[in-house]
Design a protein around this motif. Structure first.
Motif, PDB file in Angstrom:
ATOM      1  N   GLN A  89       0.851  -1.175   0.000  1.00 23.79           N
ATOM      2  CA  GLN A  89       0.000   0.000   0.000  1.00 23.79           C
ATOM      3  C   GLN A  89       0.895   1.237   0.000  1.00 23.79           C
ATOM      4  O   GLN A  89       2.088   1.155   0.252  1.00 23.79           O
ATOM      5  CB  GLN A  89      -0.909   0.014   1.237  1.00 23.79           C
ATOM      6  N   ARG A  90       0.271   2.364  -0.307  1.00 24.60           N
ATOM      7  CA  ARG A  90       0.916   3.679  -0.210  1.00 24.60           C
ATOM      8  C   ARG A  90       2.005   3.877  -1.270  1.00 24.60           C
ATOM      9  O   ARG A  90       1.798   4.617  -2.215  1.00 24.60           O
ATOM     10  CB  ARG A  90       1.472   3.912   1.202  1.00 24.60           C
ATOM     11  N   PHE A  91       3.171   3.237  -1.132  1.00 22.80           N
ATOM     12  CA  PHE A  91       4.224   3.426  -2.128  1.00 22.80           C
ATOM     13  C   PHE A  91       5.326   2.389  -1.915  1.00 22.80           C
ATOM     14  O   PHE A  91       5.404   1.716  -0.890  1.00 22.80           O
ATOM     15  CB  PHE A  91       4.818   4.833  -2.068  1.00 22.80           C
ATOM     16  N   TYR A  92       6.174   2.254  -2.950  1.00 21.06           N
ATOM     17  CA  TYR A  92       7.447   1.544  -2.843  1.00 21.06           C
ATOM     18  C   TYR A  92       8.540   2.610  -2.843  1.00 21.06           C
ATOM     19  O   TYR A  92       8.551   3.473  -3.708  1.00 21.06           O
ATOM     20  CB  TYR A  92       7.727   0.656  -4.049  1.00 21.06           C
ATOM     21  N   SER A  93       9.463   2.515  -1.922  1.00 28.29           N
ATOM     22  CA  SER A  93      10.579   3.458  -1.945  1.00 28.29           C
ATOM     23  C   SER A  93      11.921   2.766  -2.070  1.00 28.29           C
ATOM     24  O   SER A  93      12.932   3.426  -2.339  1.00 28.29           O
ATOM     25  CB  SER A  93      10.577   4.315  -0.674  1.00 28.29           C
ATOM     26  N   ILE A  94      11.970   1.442  -1.882  1.00 28.21           N
ATOM     27  CA  ILE A  94      13.241   0.726  -1.865  1.00 28.21           C
ATOM     28  C   ILE A  94      13.187  -0.402  -2.889  1.00 28.21           C
ATOM     29  O   ILE A  94      12.295  -1.258  -2.846  1.00 28.21           O
ATOM     30  CB  ILE A  94      13.544   0.167  -0.469  1.00 28.21           C
ATOM     31  N   LEU A  95      14.142  -0.395  -3.807  1.00 29.54           N
ATOM     32  CA  LEU A  95      14.252  -1.412  -4.856  1.00 29.54           C
ATOM     33  C   LEU A  95      15.706  -1.819  -5.003  1.00 29.54           C
ATOM     34  O   LEU A  95      16.612  -0.996  -4.823  1.00 29.54           O
ATOM     35  CB  LEU A  95      13.764  -0.866  -6.202  1.00 29.54           C
ATOM     36  N   CYS A  96      15.948  -3.076  -5.356  1.00 26.25           N
ATOM     37  CA  CYS A  96      17.298  -3.484  -5.750  1.00 26.25           C
ATOM     38  C   CYS A  96      17.218  -4.775  -6.553  1.00 26.25           C
ATOM     39  O   CYS A  96      16.297  -5.576  -6.378  1.00 26.25           O
ATOM     40  CB  CYS A  96      18.228  -3.645  -4.544  1.00 26.25           C
ATOM     41  N   PHE A  97      18.178  -4.946  -7.462  1.00 26.00           N
ATOM     42  CA  PHE A  97      18.313  -6.170  -8.246  1.00 26.00           C
ATOM     43  C   PHE A  97      19.322  -7.103  -7.576  1.00 26.00           C
ATOM     44  O   PHE A  97      20.243  -6.650  -6.884  1.00 26.00           O
ATOM     45  CB  PHE A  97      18.826  -5.859  -9.660  1.00 26.00           C
ATOM     46  N   ASN A  98      19.170  -8.411  -7.830  1.00 25.74           N
ATOM     47  CA  ASN A  98      20.219  -9.348  -7.423  1.00 25.74           C
ATOM     48  C   ASN A  98      21.344  -9.292  -8.459  1.00 25.74           C
ATOM     49  O   ASN A  98      21.218  -8.635  -9.502  1.00 25.74           O
ATOM     50  CB  ASN A  98      19.639 -10.766  -7.268  1.00 25.74           C
ATOM     51  N   PRO A  99      22.495  -9.944  -8.206  1.00 23.83           N
ATOM     52  CA  PRO A  99      23.632  -9.814  -9.132  1.00 23.83           C
ATOM     53  C   PRO A  99      23.337 -10.255 -10.563  1.00 23.83           C
ATOM     54  O   PRO A  99      23.853  -9.657 -11.509  1.00 23.83           O
ATOM     55  CB  PRO A  99      24.705 -10.699  -8.483  1.00 23.83           C
ATOM     56  N   ARG A 100      22.524 -11.308 -10.754  1.00 24.51           N
ATOM     57  CA  ARG A 100      22.178 -11.764 -12.104  1.00 24.51           C
ATOM     58  C   ARG A 100      21.235 -10.810 -12.816  1.00 24.51           C
ATOM     59  O   ARG A 100      21.138 -10.806 -14.040  1.00 24.51           O
ATOM     60  CB  ARG A 100      21.502 -13.138 -12.043  1.00 24.51           C
ATOM     61  N   GLY A 101      20.478 -10.028 -12.065  1.00 21.20           N
ATOM     62  CA  GLY A 101      19.493  -9.140 -12.656  1.00 21.20           C
ATOM     63  C   GLY A 101      18.190  -9.821 -13.012  1.00 21.20           C
ATOM     64  O   GLY A 101      17.326  -9.214 -13.645  1.00 21.20           O
ATOM     65  N   ASP A 102      18.003 -11.091 -12.592  1.00 21.45           N
ATOM     66  CA  ASP A 102      16.757 -11.784 -12.899  1.00 21.45           C
ATOM     67  C   ASP A 102      15.748 -11.686 -11.760  1.00 21.45           C
ATOM     68  O   ASP A 102      14.606 -12.115 -11.904  1.00 21.45           O
ATOM     69  CB  ASP A 102      17.019 -13.255 -13.237  1.00 21.45           C
ATOM     70  N   LEU A 103      16.161 -11.102 -10.635  1.00 22.78           N
ATOM     71  CA  LEU A 103      15.294 -10.965  -9.472  1.00 22.78           C
ATOM     72  C   LEU A 103      15.284  -9.511  -9.023  1.00 22.78           C
ATOM     73  O   LEU A 103      16.335  -8.874  -8.937  1.00 22.78           O
ATOM     74  CB  LEU A 103      15.794 -11.848  -8.328  1.00 22.78           C
ATOM     75  N   LEU A 104      14.091  -8.994  -8.762  1.00 24.51           N
ATOM     76  CA  LEU A 104      13.942  -7.641  -8.230  1.00 24.51           C
ATOM     77  C   LEU A 104      13.370  -7.731  -6.818  1.00 24.51           C
ATOM     78  O   LEU A 104      12.394  -8.446  -6.580  1.00 24.51           O
ATOM     79  CB  LEU A 104      13.012  -6.814  -9.115  1.00 24.51           C
ATOM     80  N   CYS A 105      13.986  -7.022  -5.894  1.00 24.25           N
ATOM     81  CA  CYS A 105      13.513  -6.966  -4.510  1.00 24.25           C
ATOM     82  C   CYS A 105      12.889  -5.597  -4.268  1.00 24.25           C
ATOM     83  O   CYS A 105      13.455  -4.573  -4.659  1.00 24.25           O
ATOM     84  CB  CYS A 105      14.656  -7.167  -3.526  1.00 24.25           C
ATOM     85  N   SER A 106      11.717  -5.572  -3.636  1.00 27.88           N
ATOM     86  CA  SER A 106      11.065  -4.308  -3.308  1.00 27.88           C
ATOM     87  C   SER A 106      10.602  -4.330  -1.860  1.00 27.88           C
ATOM     88  O   SER A 106      10.259  -5.385  -1.327  1.00 27.88           O
ATOM     89  CB  SER A 106       9.871  -4.042  -4.238  1.00 27.88           C
ATOM     90  N   VAL A 107      10.604  -3.158  -1.233  1.00 29.59           N
ATOM     91  CA  VAL A 107      10.062  -2.992   0.115  1.00 29.59           C
ATOM     92  C   VAL A 107       8.983  -1.925   0.039  1.00 29.59           C
ATOM     93  O   VAL A 107       9.229  -0.813  -0.439  1.00 29.59           O
ATOM     94  CB  VAL A 107      11.146  -2.597   1.131  1.00 29.59           C
ATOM     95  N   GLY A 108       7.785  -2.278   0.491  1.00 37.99           N
ATOM     96  CA  GLY A 108       6.664  -1.353   0.415  1.00 37.99           C
ATOM     97  C   GLY A 108       6.461  -0.579   1.707  1.00 37.99           C
ATOM     98  O   GLY A 108       7.081  -0.866   2.734  1.00 37.99           O
ATOM     99  N   ALA A 109       5.577   0.391   1.653  1.00 42.12           N
ATOM    100  CA  ALA A 109       5.285   1.242   2.812  1.00 42.12           C
ATOM    101  C   ALA A 109       3.994   0.812   3.494  1.00 42.12           C
ATOM    102  O   ALA A 109       3.288   1.641   4.064  1.00 42.12           O
ATOM    103  CB  ALA A 109       5.209   2.702   2.381  1.00 42.12           C
ATOM    104  N   ASP A 110       3.663  -0.478   3.427  1.00 36.28           N
ATOM    105  CA  ASP A 110       2.525  -0.993   4.184  1.00 36.28           C
ATOM    106  C   ASP A 110       2.916  -1.067   5.660  1.00 36.28           C
ATOM    107  O   ASP A 110       4.055  -0.779   6.034  1.00 36.28           O
ATOM    108  CB  ASP A 110       2.126  -2.368   3.653  1.00 36.28           C
ATOM    109  N   ASP A 111       2.002  -1.475   6.510  1.00 38.30           N
ATOM    110  CA  ASP A 111       2.242  -1.465   7.957  1.00 38.30           C
ATOM    111  C   ASP A 111       3.371  -2.393   8.373  1.00 38.30           C
ATOM    112  O   ASP A 111       4.007  -2.165   9.405  1.00 38.30           O
ATOM    113  CB  ASP A 111       0.961  -1.853   8.710  1.00 38.30           C
ATOM    114  N   ASP A 112       3.650  -3.444   7.583  1.00 41.63           N
ATOM    115  CA  ASP A 112       4.715  -4.395   7.913  1.00 41.63           C
ATOM    116  C   ASP A 112       5.967  -4.186   7.087  1.00 41.63           C
ATOM    117  O   ASP A 112       6.894  -5.000   7.162  1.00 41.63           O
ATOM    118  CB  ASP A 112       4.212  -5.825   7.720  1.00 41.63           C
ATOM    119  N   ASN A 113       6.027  -3.109   6.283  1.00 42.33           N
ATOM    120  CA  ASN A 113       7.191  -2.858   5.426  1.00 42.33           C
ATOM    121  C   ASN A 113       7.614  -4.148   4.722  1.00 42.33           C
ATOM    122  O   ASN A 113       8.736  -4.632   4.850  1.00 42.33           O
ATOM    123  CB  ASN A 113       8.342  -2.279   6.246  1.00 42.33           C
ATOM    124  N   THR A 114       6.683  -4.694   3.946  1.00 45.32           N
ATOM    125  CA  THR A 114       6.829  -6.036   3.389  1.00 45.32           C
ATOM    126  C   THR A 114       7.863  -6.091   2.262  1.00 45.32           C
ATOM    127  O   THR A 114       7.874  -5.250   1.369  1.00 45.32           O
ATOM    128  CB  THR A 114       5.474  -6.530   2.863  1.00 45.32           C
TER     129      THR A 114
END
Length: 204
Positions: A89-114
């Motif tokens: 919910q709200r927004f994503y502010s944190i993103l990063c790729f793994n070294p291969r570039g085939d995986l994207l990691c995101s952290v959202g601004a929901d209550d659990d910072n999922t």
């Protein structure tokens, strides 16, 4: 050499050699997160939730190539928008790729910072893991030496991910998290990992 940065709902690609700019314009509201995979020329950009036809829409992520923006190619060459309907919910502010570039990691601004791991090329959320109630400030993957050749030899979705926040630092194996999150219904969005599986996937 390029610099990639957000400006309102546009992502700017600035070429330092030619002093020219290109723009990625697929976002519908303010862009709050940007990640770059330099070896593959990939960019992930995320925005906050937005209003459309009287309804609130969830925040979105686009994954695109620097060369496509420079050539003025449209969203047909991009992957997105990625929308995780499970919890973000709200927004994503944190993103990063793994070294291969085939995986994207995101952290959202929901209550659990999922934390969500994406197979972005297929547009699938592999798993999501609640982190903590306090804000997460950074997420980075171990570069494994930083060379494209070293990254190419890694198995799919491999990486060591570190999250840091208020009174919080945690390491994860992205390969193990992604495998645990697929479950029996391959391709479906998996709900939060049970505590036992989550503990196995975390690095000691």
């Amino acid at each position: 050499p390029v610099i990639v940065y957000p400006a309102a709902a546009v992502v700017v690609v600035y070429n330092q050699r030619t002093h020219t700019q290109a723009f990625f314009r697929e976002h519908t509201d303010d862009v709050l997160g940007v990640a770059v995979h330099a070896e593959r020329g990939l960019v992930a950009s995320s925005q906050k939730s937005y209003r459309e036809k009287g309804r609130t829409r969830k925040p979105t992520i686009w994954v695109w190539h620097v060369d496509d923006a420079a050539a003025g190619r449209n969203a047909s060459s991009a992957s997105g928008p990625l929308v995780f309907t499970g919890c973000h919910q709200r927004f994503y502010s944190i993103l990063c790729f793994n070294p291969r570039g085939d995986l994207l990691c995101s952290v959202g601004a929901d209550d659990d910072n999922t934390l969500v791991l994406w197979d972005w090329e297929k547009g699938v959320a592999l798993c999501h893991v609640p982190t903590q109630k306090e804000r997460i400030f950074a997420a980075r993957c171990d570069p494994f030496g930083g060379s494209a050749a070293a990254a190419a030899s890694l198995p799919p979705f491999a990486g060591r991910l570190v999250l840091a926040g208020k009174g919080f630092v945690r390491l994860y194996s992205t390969e193990e998290l992604a495998a645990a999150g697929l479950g029996e219904r391959r391709g479906d969005t998996r709900l939060a990992l049970p505590g036992r599986e989550r503990a196995v996937a975390q690095l000691a």
